[in-house]
Motif scaffolding. Structure first.
Motif, PDB file in Angstrom:
ATOM      1  N   PRO A   1      81.714   5.178  42.896  1.00  3.57           N
ATOM      2  CA  PRO A   1      81.184   4.847  41.584  1.00  3.57           C
ATOM      3  C   PRO A   1      79.901   5.615  41.302  1.00  3.57           C
ATOM      4  CG  PRO A   1      80.752   3.058  43.135  1.00  3.57           C
ATOM      5  CD  PRO A   1      81.626   4.047  43.847  1.00  3.57           C
ATOM      6  N   GLY A   2      79.760   6.037  40.063  1.00  2.32           N
ATOM      7  CA  GLY A   2      78.587   6.794  39.693  1.00  2.32           C
ATOM      8  C   GLY A   2      78.823   7.584  38.430  1.00  2.32           C
ATOM      9  N   LEU A   3      77.784   8.306  38.026  1.00  2.00           N
ATOM     10  CA  LEU A   3      77.782   9.022  36.753  1.00  2.00           C
ATOM     11  C   LEU A   3      77.729  10.526  36.988  1.00  2.00           C
ATOM     12  CD1 LEU A   3      77.518   8.839  33.625  1.00  2.00           C
ATOM     13  CD2 LEU A   3      75.043   8.704  33.947  1.00  2.00           C
ATOM     14  N   THR A   4      78.646  11.243  36.337  1.00  2.00           N
ATOM     15  CA  THR A   4      78.665  12.700  36.369  1.00  2.00           C
ATOM     16  C   THR A   4      78.604  13.217  34.941  1.00  2.00           C
ATOM     17  OG1 THR A   4      79.975  12.775  38.404  1.00  2.00           O
ATOM     18  CG2 THR A   4      80.011  14.738  37.008  1.00  2.00           C
ATOM     19  N   VAL A   5      77.759  14.223  34.695  1.00  2.00           N
ATOM     20  CA  VAL A   5      77.601  14.802  33.365  1.00  2.00           C
ATOM     21  C   VAL A   5      78.192  16.205  33.349  1.00  2.00           C
ATOM     22  CG1 VAL A   5      75.977  15.421  31.534  1.00  2.00           C
ATOM     23  CG2 VAL A   5      75.460  13.493  33.043  1.00  2.00           C
ATOM     24  N   LEU A   6      79.116  16.451  32.411  1.00  2.00           N
ATOM     25  CA  LEU A   6      79.605  17.794  32.139  1.00  2.00           C
ATOM     26  C   LEU A   6      78.764  18.343  31.002  1.00  2.00           C
ATOM     27  CD1 LEU A   6      83.484  17.269  32.259  1.00  2.00           C
ATOM     28  CD2 LEU A   6      81.879  17.680  34.142  1.00  2.00           C
ATOM     29  N   LEU A   7      77.954  19.319  31.320  1.00  2.02           N
ATOM     30  CA  LEU A   7      76.924  19.792  30.405  1.00  2.02           C
ATOM     31  C   LEU A   7      77.317  21.151  29.842  1.00  2.02           C
ATOM     32  CD1 LEU A   7      74.118  18.581  29.681  1.00  2.02           C
ATOM     33  CD2 LEU A   7      73.144  20.026  31.465  1.00  2.02           C
TER      34      LEU A   7
ATOM     35  N   LEU B   1      76.553   2.627  31.386  1.00  2.00           N
ATOM     36  CA  LEU B   1      77.488   3.539  32.035  1.00  2.00           C
ATOM     37  C   LEU B   1      77.128   3.773  33.499  1.00  2.00           C
ATOM     38  CD1 LEU B   1      77.960   6.216  29.211  1.00  2.00           C
ATOM     39  CD2 LEU B   1      79.589   4.434  29.901  1.00  2.00           C
ATOM     40  N   GLY B   2      75.839   3.898  33.759  1.00  2.00           N
ATOM     41  CA  GLY B   2      75.379   4.167  35.117  1.00  2.00           C
ATOM     42  C   GLY B   2      75.561   3.003  36.068  1.00  2.00           C
ATOM     43  N   ALA B   3      75.712   1.792  35.520  1.00  2.00           N
ATOM     44  CA  ALA B   3      75.834   0.594  36.359  1.00  2.00           C
ATOM     45  C   ALA B   3      77.278   0.203  36.630  1.00  2.00           C
ATOM     46  CB  ALA B   3      75.113  -0.571  35.694  1.00  2.00           C
TER      47      ALA B   3
ATOM     48  N   GLY C   1      65.828  10.797  30.970  1.00  2.00           N
ATOM     49  CA  GLY C   1      65.786   9.741  31.977  1.00  2.00           C
ATOM     50  C   GLY C   1      66.755   9.916  33.123  1.00  2.00           C
ATOM     51  N   LEU C   2      67.811  10.698  32.938  1.00  2.00           N
ATOM     52  CA  LEU C   2      68.791  10.826  34.021  1.00  2.00           C
ATOM     53  C   LEU C   2      68.247  11.634  35.188  1.00  2.00           C
ATOM     54  CD1 LEU C   2      72.286  11.294  32.342  1.00  2.00           C
ATOM     55  CD2 LEU C   2      71.157   9.214  33.113  1.00  2.00           C
ATOM     56  N   ARG C   3      67.350  12.578  34.909  1.00  2.00           N
ATOM     57  CA  ARG C   3      66.808  13.403  35.987  1.00  2.00           C
ATOM     58  C   ARG C   3      65.958  12.559  36.931  1.00  2.00           C
ATOM     59  NH1 ARG C   3      65.105  16.907  32.985  1.00  2.00           N
ATOM     60  NH2 ARG C   3      66.725  18.498  33.166  1.00  2.00           N
ATOM     61  N   GLU C   4      65.249  11.564  36.371  1.00  2.00           N
ATOM     62  CA  GLU C   4      64.363  10.732  37.198  1.00  2.00           C
ATOM     63  C   GLU C   4      64.986   9.390  37.534  1.00  2.00           C
ATOM     64  OE1 GLU C   4      63.393  11.871  34.105  1.00  2.00           O
ATOM     65  OE2 GLU C   4      62.362  13.675  34.822  1.00  2.00           O
ATOM     66  N   ARG C   5      66.264   9.212  37.233  1.00  2.00           N
ATOM     67  CA  ARG C   5      66.922   7.917  37.416  1.00  2.00           C
ATOM     68  C   ARG C   5      66.913   7.485  38.879  1.00  2.00           C
ATOM     69  NH1 ARG C   5      72.796   7.325  37.742  1.00  2.00           N
ATOM     70  NH2 ARG C   5      73.389   5.157  37.404  1.00  2.00           N
ATOM     71  N   THR C   6      66.542   6.236  39.096  1.00  2.17           N
ATOM     72  CA  THR C   6      66.533   5.686  40.449  1.00  2.17           C
ATOM     73  C   THR C   6      67.877   5.010  40.729  1.00  2.17           C
ATOM     74  OG1 THR C   6      65.556   3.617  39.648  1.00  2.17           O
ATOM     75  CG2 THR C   6      64.051   5.324  40.435  1.00  2.17           C
ATOM     76  N   GLY C   7      68.137   4.722  41.995  1.00  2.00           N
ATOM     77  CA  GLY C   7      69.407   4.102  42.359  1.00  2.00           C
ATOM     78  C   GLY C   7      70.458   5.162  42.597  1.00  2.00           C
ATOM     79  N   ARG C   8      71.587   5.044  41.939  1.00  2.00           N
ATOM     80  CA  ARG C   8      72.682   5.989  42.117  1.00  2.00           C
ATOM     81  C   ARG C   8      72.296   7.383  41.629  1.00  2.00           C
ATOM     82  NH1 ARG C   8      77.651   2.451  39.566  1.00  2.00           N
ATOM     83  NH2 ARG C   8      77.877   0.936  41.256  1.00  2.00           N
ATOM     84  N   THR C   9      72.786   8.385  42.320  1.00  5.49           N
ATOM     85  CA  THR C   9      72.535   9.771  41.953  1.00  5.49           C
ATOM     86  C   THR C   9      73.414  10.169  40.770  1.00  5.49           C
ATOM     87  OG1 THR C   9      71.980  10.353  44.228  1.00  5.49           O
ATOM     88  CG2 THR C   9      72.618  12.156  42.770  1.00  5.49           C
ATOM     89  N   THR C  10      72.838  10.896  39.818  1.00  4.25           N
ATOM     90  CA  THR C  10      73.596  11.470  38.719  1.00  4.25           C
ATOM     91  C   THR C  10      73.914  12.920  39.057  1.00  4.25           C
ATOM     92  OG1 THR C  10      72.515  10.054  37.074  1.00  4.25           O
ATOM     93  CG2 THR C  10      73.583  12.061  36.261  1.00  4.25           C
TER      94      THR C  10
END
Length: 222
Positions: A28-34, A168-170, A185-194
């Motif tokens: 589980p986690g968040l991936t961004v297609l940029l 989404l991240g949770a 905020g995603l670059r500095e997000r704590t917890g799960r890695t983006t």
């Protein structure tokens, strides 16, 4: 839990939109297609969902090659796609849209309390940001194993956009979103890695953690 493209190629007539793209979205986690418009990020998302066919390569879900499965079959197995456009049934009310995904609307209204007064309104009369909230709430109610979202925060206020990425991240799911820019905020997000895969002209030019991608620096391949 993961979903991946392996050496994926997609053609639209004579034009090739993806040139042998390989990327992995762990969960589980968040991936961004940029990427910018025309970069291939939306095509990559659709290829994962099965709404566009590969001309070469494979889609691998939890170690199994699902390239031959239709979009319908992938949805039956727990994959949900929220496209950028036409993501709600405009002639149905907000409540009816949500009821298609689950009888209990409480989780959707907990996620987006702003939807409560809109429940009796036809979804097609809502603003773009409100329609995104309805579409995402339907996806949340469906409890997807893999959730693919094209520009989830489009039309939303910064506060609601931040709330959307928090939701989404949770999720206990593999979440893949397509965005033009890395959301604040995603670059500095704590917890799960983006994780980020940046595409340009149908090819991956960067893959890594969001914290590793420094704006203004040349992108690197991995």
């Amino acid at each position: 839990m993961s979903i991946a493209l392996r050496h994926a190629r997609v053609r639209y007539g004579p034009l090739e939109a993806l040139h042998g793209v390989t990327l992995v979205a762990p969960g589980p986690g968040l991936t961004v297609l940029l990427g910018r418009n025309g970069s291939g990020r939306t095509t990559a998302l659709r290829a994962l969902a099965g709404t566009v066919a590969l001309s070469a390569g494979a889609v691998v879900w939890d170690g199994t090659d699902v390239t031959g499965l239709s979009a319908f079959e992938r949805a039956r197995r727990g994959l949900r796609l929220v496209p950028e456009r036409r993501a709600v049934f405009g002639s149905l009310t907000v409540a009816e849209n949500l009821e298609l995904a689950g009888a209990d609307l409480a989780p959707a209204l907990d996620a987006y309390p702003q939807l409560a007064p809109l429940l009796p309104r036809p979804a097609g009369t809502l603003s773009g940001g409100e329609q995104r909230m309805v579409a995402l709430s339907r996806a949340l109610l469906a409890r997807a194993r893999v959730l693919l979202v094209d520009e989830p925060a489009q039309g939303m206020s910064p506060t609601v956009a931040a709330r959307t990425y928090e939701l989404l991240g949770a999720l206990d799911a593999c979440v893949v979103v397509a965005e033009q820019r890395l959301p604040p905020g995603l670059r500095e997000r704590t917890g799960r890695t983006t994780f980020v895969h940046e595409l340009s002209r149908g090819a991956v030019v960067f893959s890594g953690e969001a914290a590793e991608r420094t704006p203004g620096r040349p992108h690197r391949r991995r």
